[in-house]
Design an enzyme around this catalytic site. Structure first.
Site, short mmCIF file in Angstrom:
data_model
loop_
_atom_site.label_atom_id
_atom_site.label_comp_id
_atom_site.label_asym_id
_atom_site.label_seq_id
_atom_site.Cartn_x
_atom_site.Cartn_y
_atom_site.Cartn_z
N LYS A 41 0.99 -1.32 0.04
CA LYS A 41 0.15 0.06 0.15
C LYS A 41 1.02 1.33 -0.16
O LYS A 41 0.67 2.09 -0.77
CB LYS A 41 -1.07 -0.03 1.20
CG LYS A 41 -2.09 0.91 1.16
CD LYS A 41 -2.67 1.13 2.53
CE LYS A 41 -3.43 -0.08 2.90
NZ LYS A 41 -4.38 -0.60 2.01
N ARG B 190 -3.59 2.61 8.35
CA ARG B 190 -4.00 1.35 7.65
C ARG B 190 -2.76 0.48 7.43
O ARG B 190 -1.80 1.02 7.44
CB ARG B 190 -4.31 1.70 6.14
CG ARG B 190 -5.62 2.40 5.77
CD ARG B 190 -5.83 2.61 4.28
NE ARG B 190 -6.99 3.56 4.23
CZ ARG B 190 -8.03 3.27 3.83
NH1 ARG B 190 -8.51 2.24 3.79
NH2 ARG B 190 -8.96 4.41 3.56
N ARG C 257 -3.48 -1.62 -6.36
CA ARG C 257 -2.63 -2.72 -6.27
C ARG C 257 -3.09 -3.88 -7.44
O ARG C 257 -4.21 -3.52 -8.04
CB ARG C 257 -2.94 -3.34 -4.96
CG ARG C 257 -4.33 -3.92 -4.58
CD ARG C 257 -4.68 -4.33 -3.17
NE ARG C 257 -6.01 -4.59 -2.60
CZ ARG C 257 -6.54 -4.65 -1.73
NH1 ARG C 257 -5.71 -4.77 -0.72
NH2 ARG C 257 -7.90 -4.83 -1.65
N SER D 62 15.48 -41.12 -8.29
CA SER D 62 13.95 -40.37 -8.19
C SER D 62 13.92 -40.23 -6.87
O SER D 62 13.91 -41.05 -5.88
CB SER D 62 13.09 -41.28 -8.83
OG SER D 62 11.83 -40.58 -8.25
N HIS E 86 -16.06 -8.35 0.76
CA HIS E 86 -14.91 -9.12 1.42
C HIS E 86 -15.07 -10.70 0.64
O HIS E 86 -14.20 -11.45 0.38
CB HIS E 86 -15.13 -9.08 2.82
CG HIS E 86 -14.19 -10.29 3.56
ND1 HIS E 86 -14.46 -11.59 3.88
CD2 HIS E 86 -12.74 -10.19 3.87
CE1 HIS E 86 -13.46 -12.05 4.28
NE2 HIS E 86 -12.47 -11.25 4.44
N CYS F 217 9.85 -37.46 -7.20
CA CYS F 217 8.28 -38.03 -7.44
C CYS F 217 7.38 -38.02 -6.05
O CYS F 217 6.41 -38.47 -6.15
CB CYS F 217 8.62 -39.49 -7.72
SG CYS F 217 9.47 -40.52 -6.55
N GLY G 234 -8.63 -7.34 3.87
CA GLY G 234 -9.32 -7.56 5.21
C GLY G 234 -8.85 -8.30 6.16
O GLY G 234 -9.28 -8.47 7.19
N TYR H 116 13.63 -33.75 -14.05
CA TYR H 116 12.32 -33.66 -14.10
C TYR H 116 11.62 -33.68 -12.87
O TYR H 116 12.21 -34.15 -11.89
CB TYR H 116 11.83 -34.94 -14.85
CG TYR H 116 12.10 -36.31 -14.20
CD1 TYR H 116 10.96 -36.69 -13.26
CD2 TYR H 116 12.89 -37.00 -14.33
CE1 TYR H 116 11.17 -38.07 -12.74
CE2 TYR H 116 12.97 -38.25 -13.93
CZ TYR H 116 12.22 -38.81 -12.95
OH TYR H 116 12.35 -39.71 -12.31
N MET I 51 -6.01 -7.42 8.18
CA MET I 51 -5.48 -6.70 9.08
C MET I 51 -6.33 -5.53 9.50
O MET I 51 -7.26 -5.21 8.54
CB MET I 51 -3.95 -6.31 9.03
CG MET I 51 -3.10 -7.51 8.88
SD MET I 51 -1.48 -7.17 8.51
CE MET I 51 -1.56 -6.82 6.68
#
Length: 884
Positions: A27, A97, A353, A774, A469, A841, A106, A861, A108
């Site tokens: 913010k 804020r 934002r 793996s 909200h 895996c 919402g 992978y 905090m």
């Protein structure tokens, strides 16, 4: 302590936005940046995030050095707005804020209208032709401050307001007069005195210090902690605090407040999307206290809604707002979520934002912005959160299915869900924890509902709009949401939901369609998703950038077909034990286990061979030459045997054994700690005939399937090189026998699953006998941390909250501990065998943070659930781009 305790924005103050969101919070950084490019932002100052840690280090107290600096920050604002904090005639009011580095909508606390007291309220009233707003602002401030700072239940004040409205015959807050509100202020102050034994604080500076402390304190509130846990936000980040001059949307018919997105966050369409309220403050829109109106005429007409759109009611301001939207989106190169206020005809921007959006919208926005020249394709790949793709990979309602529509609200978050009605968050979490599908139904949601919203399959609210909200949080979570279903009411005492003249008990099944806003009785049939269009386009870009391959953990034909459809490049884990539990197979498995000698075991295994061979052949055919890693039998034998007397009797009858013999064998196989017992390669070494049968089934199936099949055979749970050497010799001997019988050969690879710390440490020796590693991170995590995955849910949440682990280590890899073992094994394994193929895996294979780690370690992978393959493909591409 940071060098600068306060960072001003607005006027000639040097822009501090370059310090970034980590220091200023999202913010604060965006406000400083907007002010720096000349947008109409009320001036203010930011208390940076490092002060949050100092606040907690001091036991929940503001540092004295910060208190001394607050006056300087206020002087900066006063000079720019021409008002004075605490003045009896021209008072400055401020908002306080929170602002974490990532959006936590919402979660905090916020305090508005701070600086009002019994004196300054009179000065505020004198500044306006409509003094009602001053008393309205004061009663709001007392309620908000009492809730956030003093810890009083806000319902105490809501009850007083409702009684006042009933006494005056008012249906809305706006129907109350200035005198009504002044009387209400007195009642609110009496509530504070009665409840706390102290007067409501009148010193504006004391109010400010209390509000700043409360905002810091809300960083560790229960709802914020839950949200951080669900979204993997470290507690160590802390929050900044933004103090900003108040502007008022409740000063009459020329004032308003609203929330808007520069693009539709549900569909991704390029159009202004949002809502506003005339003569209101921001919480009226965000919290859904009043049902707002649409911003644009086209949206109002499409919805058939009453009330004027902002485009009709305030055309000049709307035109200015539309131009601001264009500037902001061009500047940030992303869809913006904007809060704004109009004070007596003047537009002010309070926040911008990156807007939270559905998965469908995220894909469309990314692709459209590439077409518009706003971003490049690689940035589009980085912009989409891999986790949100999960929203696209599940069924939606079948348009041809019958629907018993019982209510219609606003289509706040798309998707479809069926489940039992539950009327509070605690019940939702409890019933979902038992495996039930639930729909959370509330009058309106609040941040305290975060756990229940996460547990629910969908959310239905009686009040609130498209930017309430419930809507914003549901979209971020990927939950279907229908909001503002005005025809429903909830009786918490009777635990019923009333829609018109009909009542529905808690527990009855309903279905939500978040795309249409319809609520239906019972379950409605669904259809499979179409993975084309923007989805296919983005995944194509992702595949161009990623280095790692993505495989699937799959052993059934259905899972294999799903994996291929989602773009899997092979099977990384086929768990053969999952093939043993069919009714026609388990008899032979049990006969093998209960056999008294090797000949009996071989006879039973011979009956299993055709089924195993057919399973593997079908997998090979579906995968069409893609690599398939088949893990040999892993679990302990007792898992295949019954535990109840009646089931033992059935086994005895089916196998022809005496019941007593079955009982004895079950008792013999019982293990105190089976996870570390007679399983994996230990089982295969003890009973090599199991290895022979499975290896024969694999090789015969591969020869039968043909077409370039090259099976990878994985030996589980090795701890020593000798274990792998012994099992490998059986596999190789069996292969030679099958090839001799069939008169032809195929290439194959033998490797192992690294899932024990000793295997990782001795990986160099093990690699002498392995063609691939793996990493089985499920068991490697258990054995490294000494934590049972099945029992850890009782305490891991508390561990994460306490910062012992940043996140659940069974969901996202413990890179410091388990990850170090993986890195060590990779290095030592490849040191012995150059080009050793490495994969993962465990269930971590579908976690984006873990995939990022795998990229840094050079793994070849990752393998994951078929339904997470697209997530892994995108995460692997992002990991490669970040590394580059």
């Amino acid at each position: 302590m940071p060098d600068r305790l306060l960072l001003p924005f607005g006027g000639s103050a040097p822009s501090a936005h370059q310090l970034g969101k980590a220091h200023l919070g999202g913010k604060g950084a965006n406000l400083a940046e907007m002010a720096g490019i000349g947008l109409p932002v009320p001036p203010g100052f930011v208390i940076p995030t490092p002060l949050c840690a100092l606040y907690y280090d001091a036991g929940g107290r503001l540092p004295d050095a910060l208190k001394a600096k607050l006056a300087e920050g206020l002087a900066h604002i006063e000079a720019l707005v021409g008002m004075e904090f605490g003045s009896a005639t021209n008072p400055l009011l401020v908002s306080v804020r929170s602002g974490a580095r990532v959006s936590m909508p919402g979660m905090m606390d916020t305090v508005l209208n701070l600086g009002l007291n019994d004196v300054t309220v009179e000065g505020l009233a004198s500044r306006s032709a409509n003094p009602r707003f001053a008393w309205d602002s004061y009663r709001r401030f007392i309620q908000m401050y009492s809730d956030v700072v003093l810890g009083l239940d806000h319902y105490l004040f809501e009850d007083a307001l409702e009684i006042m409205k009933d006494d005056r015959g008012a249906s809305l807050d706006t129907d109350l007069t200035a005198e009504d509100l002044k009387a209400l202020v007195g009642q609110y102050q009496a509530i504070v005195l009665k409840t706390r034994g102290e007067e409501f604080p009148q010193d504006p500076l004391e109010q400010l210090e209390g509000a700043v402390a409360a905002v810091f304190g809300s960083w560790r509130s229960e709802r914020a902690a839950v949200y951080r846990r669900l979204n993997d936000i470290p507690e160590s980040w802390g929050t900044a605090v933004t103090v900003q001059a108040m502007v008022f949307g409740n000063m009459g018919e020329t004032s308003a407040t609203g929330v808007a997105f520069t693009r539709d966050p549900a569909t991704g369409d390029r159009r202004i999307y949002g809502e506003y309220l005339i003569n209101a403050q921001g919480e009226d829109v965000v919290a859904g206290i009043r049902t707002p109106h649409y911003l644009t005429l086209s949206a109002r007409e499409a919805a058939g809604a009453r009330g004027q759109s902002m485009e009709e009611a305030m055309p000049a301001v709307f035109a200015e707002l539309a131009e601001m939207f264009e500037r902001l989106e061009t500047h940030y190169r992303d869809c913006q979520d904007i809060e704004f206020t109009v004070q007596e005809g003047k537009l002010w921007l309070l926040q911008t934002r990156s807007g939270k959006r559905t998965a469908k919208a995220a894909l469309k926005m990314a692709c459209d912005m590439v077409d518009e020249g706003l971003i490049e394709a690689d940035e589009a790949v980085l912009r989409v959160d891999p986790a949100v793709l999960d929203q696209l990979l599940h069924p939606t309602l079948d348009p041809a299915a019958p629907r018993d529509i019982i209510a219609v609200g606003l289509p706040a978050s798309p998707g479809a869900a069926s489940g039992a009605i539950v009327l509070d968050s605690e019940t939702a979490a409890e019933r979902a924890g038992r495996g039930e599908d639930v729909i959370l139904v509330r009058v309106e949601t609040s941040p305290e509902d975060i756990a229940g919203m996460h547990a629910a399959r969908g959310i239905l609210t009686a009040r609130g709009g498209m930017t309430s909200h419930a809507a914003v949080v549901a979209r971020g979570m990927g939950r279907p949401c229908v909001s503002g279903a005005g025809g429903i009411s909830i009786d918490m005492e009777a635990r019923t939901l009333k829609i018109g003249s009909k009542s529905f008990r808690e527990g009855e099944i309903v279905t939500l369609d978040g795309a249409s806003g319809e609520v239906m009785l019972g379950r409605v049939a669904t259809v499979e998703p179409e993975l084309s269009g923007d989805f296919a386009r983005l995944m194509g870009w992702a595949d161009q950038h990623r280095r790692m391959k993505v495989r699937a953990n799959a052993e059934t034909p259905e899972d294999c077909r799903t994996a291929v459809r989602f773009g899997a490049e092979g099977v990384g884990l086929a768990r053969t034990e999952h093939m043993f539990f069919g009714a026609e197979r388990i008899v032979h498995v049990r006969a093998m286990i209960l056999s008294a000698d090797e000949s009996g075991r071989r006879a039973a295994l011979e009956k299993l061979l055709p089924a195993q061979r057919a399973d593997f052949a079908e997998i090979f055919r579906i995968m069409e030459g893609r690599p398939v890693t088949i893990r040999l039998l892993d679990p302990p034998l007792h898992e295949f045997l019954p535990s109840r007397e009646a089931e033992m009797a059935e086994v005895a009858e089916a196998t022809g054994l005496a019941l007593g013999a079955v009982r004895r064998r079950v008792a013999e196989l019982h293990e105190s700690n089976p996870m570390l017992g007679h399983r994996g390669c230990r089982l295969l070494i003890t009973f090599p005939e199991i290895t022979e049968m499975q290896a024969r089934a694999i090789f015969e199936a591969a020869l039968e399937a043909g077409g370039g099949v090259e099976p990878e055979i994985m030996v589980p749970l090795v701890a020593t090189a000798r274990e792998l050497e012994l099992v490998k010799s059986v596999i190789e001997r069996t292969a030679a026998e099958v090839f001799a019988e069939k008169g032809k050969t195929i290439p194959y690879t033998i490797g192992t699953m690294i899932e024990l710390p000793r295997a990782a440490l001795r990986a160099g020796e093990i690699a002498e006998h392995a063609g691939f590693f793996s990493f089985g991170t499920n068991d490697l995590t258990q054995t490294t941390l000494g934590i049972s995955r099945d029992d850890a849910a009782r305490f891991l949440g508390a561990y994460v909250d306490a910062g012992i682990y940043p996140r659940d280590p069974f969901v996202s890899l413990d890179t410091d501990g388990v990850g170090e073992l993986i890195g060590l094994a990779a290095e030592r394994g490849r040191g012995t065998r150059a080009g050793l193929k490495l994969g993962i895996c465990g269930e971590h294979g579908g976690d984006p943070a873990t995939i990022q780690f795998c990229e840094t370690q050079g793994l070849d992978y990752v393998s994951c659930s078929p339904w997470r393959v697209p997530i892994a493909r995108l995460a692997a591409a992002q990991a490669a781009l970040h590394k580059a």
